[in-house]
Design an enzyme around this catalytic site. Structure first.
Site, PDB file in Angstrom:
ATOM      1  N   ARG A  66     -30.320   2.644  24.250  1.00 16.82           N
ATOM      2  CA  ARG A  66     -30.647   4.051  24.438  1.00 16.82           C
ATOM      3  C   ARG A  66     -31.149   4.664  23.131  1.00 16.82           C
ATOM      4  NH1 ARG A  66     -29.200   6.598  29.045  1.00 16.82           N
ATOM      5  NH2 ARG A  66     -27.838   5.463  30.484  1.00 16.82           N
ATOM      6  N   ASN A 108     -31.788  22.456  29.897  1.00 13.53           N
ATOM      7  CA  ASN A 108     -31.755  21.633  31.111  1.00 13.53           C
ATOM      8  C   ASN A 108     -31.435  22.519  32.302  1.00 13.53           C
ATOM      9  OD1 ASN A 108     -31.649  19.123  32.632  1.00 13.53           O
ATOM     10  ND2 ASN A 108     -29.429  19.362  32.676  1.00 13.53           N
ATOM     11  N   HIS A 110     -29.456  22.277  36.046  1.00 14.52           N
ATOM     12  CA  HIS A 110     -28.499  21.412  36.755  1.00 14.52           C
ATOM     13  C   HIS A 110     -28.153  22.046  38.097  1.00 14.52           C
ATOM     14  CE1 HIS A 110     -25.354  18.409  37.235  1.00 14.52           C
ATOM     15  NE2 HIS A 110     -24.543  19.384  37.627  1.00 14.52           N
ATOM     16  N   SER A 137     -27.714  26.042  37.589  1.00 15.05           N
ATOM     17  CA  SER A 137     -27.470  26.579  36.252  1.00 15.05           C
ATOM     18  C   SER A 137     -28.519  26.075  35.276  1.00 15.05           C
ATOM     19  CB  SER A 137     -26.086  26.129  35.739  1.00 15.05           C
ATOM     20  OG  SER A 137     -25.050  26.437  36.640  1.00 15.05           O
ATOM     21  N   ASP A 146     -23.916  17.903  30.713  1.00 13.91           N
ATOM     22  CA  ASP A 146     -23.906  19.110  31.533  1.00 13.91           C
ATOM     23  C   ASP A 146     -22.862  20.108  31.046  1.00 13.91           C
ATOM     24  OD1 ASP A 146     -25.880  17.985  33.172  1.00 13.91           O
ATOM     25  OD2 ASP A 146     -24.399  17.041  34.476  1.00 13.91           O
ATOM     26  N   GLU A 175     -34.186  27.389  41.717  1.00 10.90           N
ATOM     27  CA  GLU A 175     -34.543  26.729  40.463  1.00 10.90           C
ATOM     28  C   GLU A 175     -35.918  27.187  39.992  1.00 10.90           C
ATOM     29  OE1 GLU A 175     -34.432  22.504  40.805  1.00 10.90           O
ATOM     30  OE2 GLU A 175     -32.304  22.420  41.337  1.00 10.90           O
TER      31      GLU A 175
END
Length: 218
Positions: A66, A108, A110, A137, A146, A175
């Protein structure tokens, strides 16, 4: 000066499209200058190209770790000299080094009313729990999955007989309304993240937001 926005995606790119559409409005203070996907076949790449935005596919396959992928991702992103990095359905857990590098500029969206239902399958989990409301959110990204401070939420009802697809459709509509708004706040330098008493908080117009973000009806 218009803020430079880079959007990271993995799939259809509907939130990307909402932001692209918002940027076309005459008074919007930002523009999407680049889109990066970890999936070669993500339809969001087509959306970017249709809007004459440079689109890059950087598959995570073939990287040893990663960390090595995220470093390559940083290199791609930084070529756009971004002010803001927006995760719009980017389905990868980011390394601490990546998050720290873009701290305060990385947001981000979510599909739950955080801190409820972090992680995956949020719509079905809300149905299984018998919740009467669900939602979405927008939050700053921190090293906690998150778990960064919430900026704005939108709620939707959960009706008897709803499937996860029914609920997802209702959430997606919200969203597409709230994500361009939060991006706009960042572009206008009205929104920032700070550390207060060892906890990160979101601050809008110099006011610390609650745990549920701005304008949440308790």
């Amino acid at each position: 000066m218009s803020s430079r926005i880079v959007v990271l995606i993995s799939g259809r790119g509907t939130n990307l499209q909402a932001i692209i559409d918002a940027c076309k409005l005459g008074d919007y203070p930002g523009s999407v200058v680049g889109v990066v996907s970890n999936k070669l076949d993500a339809y969001g790449l087509v959306r970017a190209k249709d809007a004459d935005i440079e689109a890059i596919a950087l598959s995570h396959k073939g990287f040893e770790s990663r960390e090595s992928y995220d470093q390559a991702l940083i290199t791609k992103i930084d070529k756009f000299s971004p002010d803001i990095i927006v995760l719009a359905g980017f389905m990868r857990i980011l390394t601490p080094a990546f998050v720290q590098y873009y701290q305060g500029r990385l947001i981000n969206i979510h599909p739950s009313l955080l801190p409820k239902y972090q992680g995956l399958n949020t719509h079905q989990r809300a149905i299984d729990a018998g919740d009467k409301e669900h939602g979405v959110s927008v939050h700053f990204v921190t090293e906690k999955l998150d778990g960064g401070p919430v900026i704005l939420q939108a709620k939707v009802p959960v009706f008897d007989g709803d499937t996860s697809d029914d609920l997802a459709a209702r959430v997606h509509e919200q969203e597409h309304r709230i994500y361009p708004l939060v991006v706009k706040w960042l572009c206008e330098n009205r929104l920032r993240m700070e550390t207060k008493d060892k906890n990160e908080v979101a601050i809008l117009d110099n006011n610390i937001l609650s745990i549920s973000g701005y304008a949440n009806d308790e």
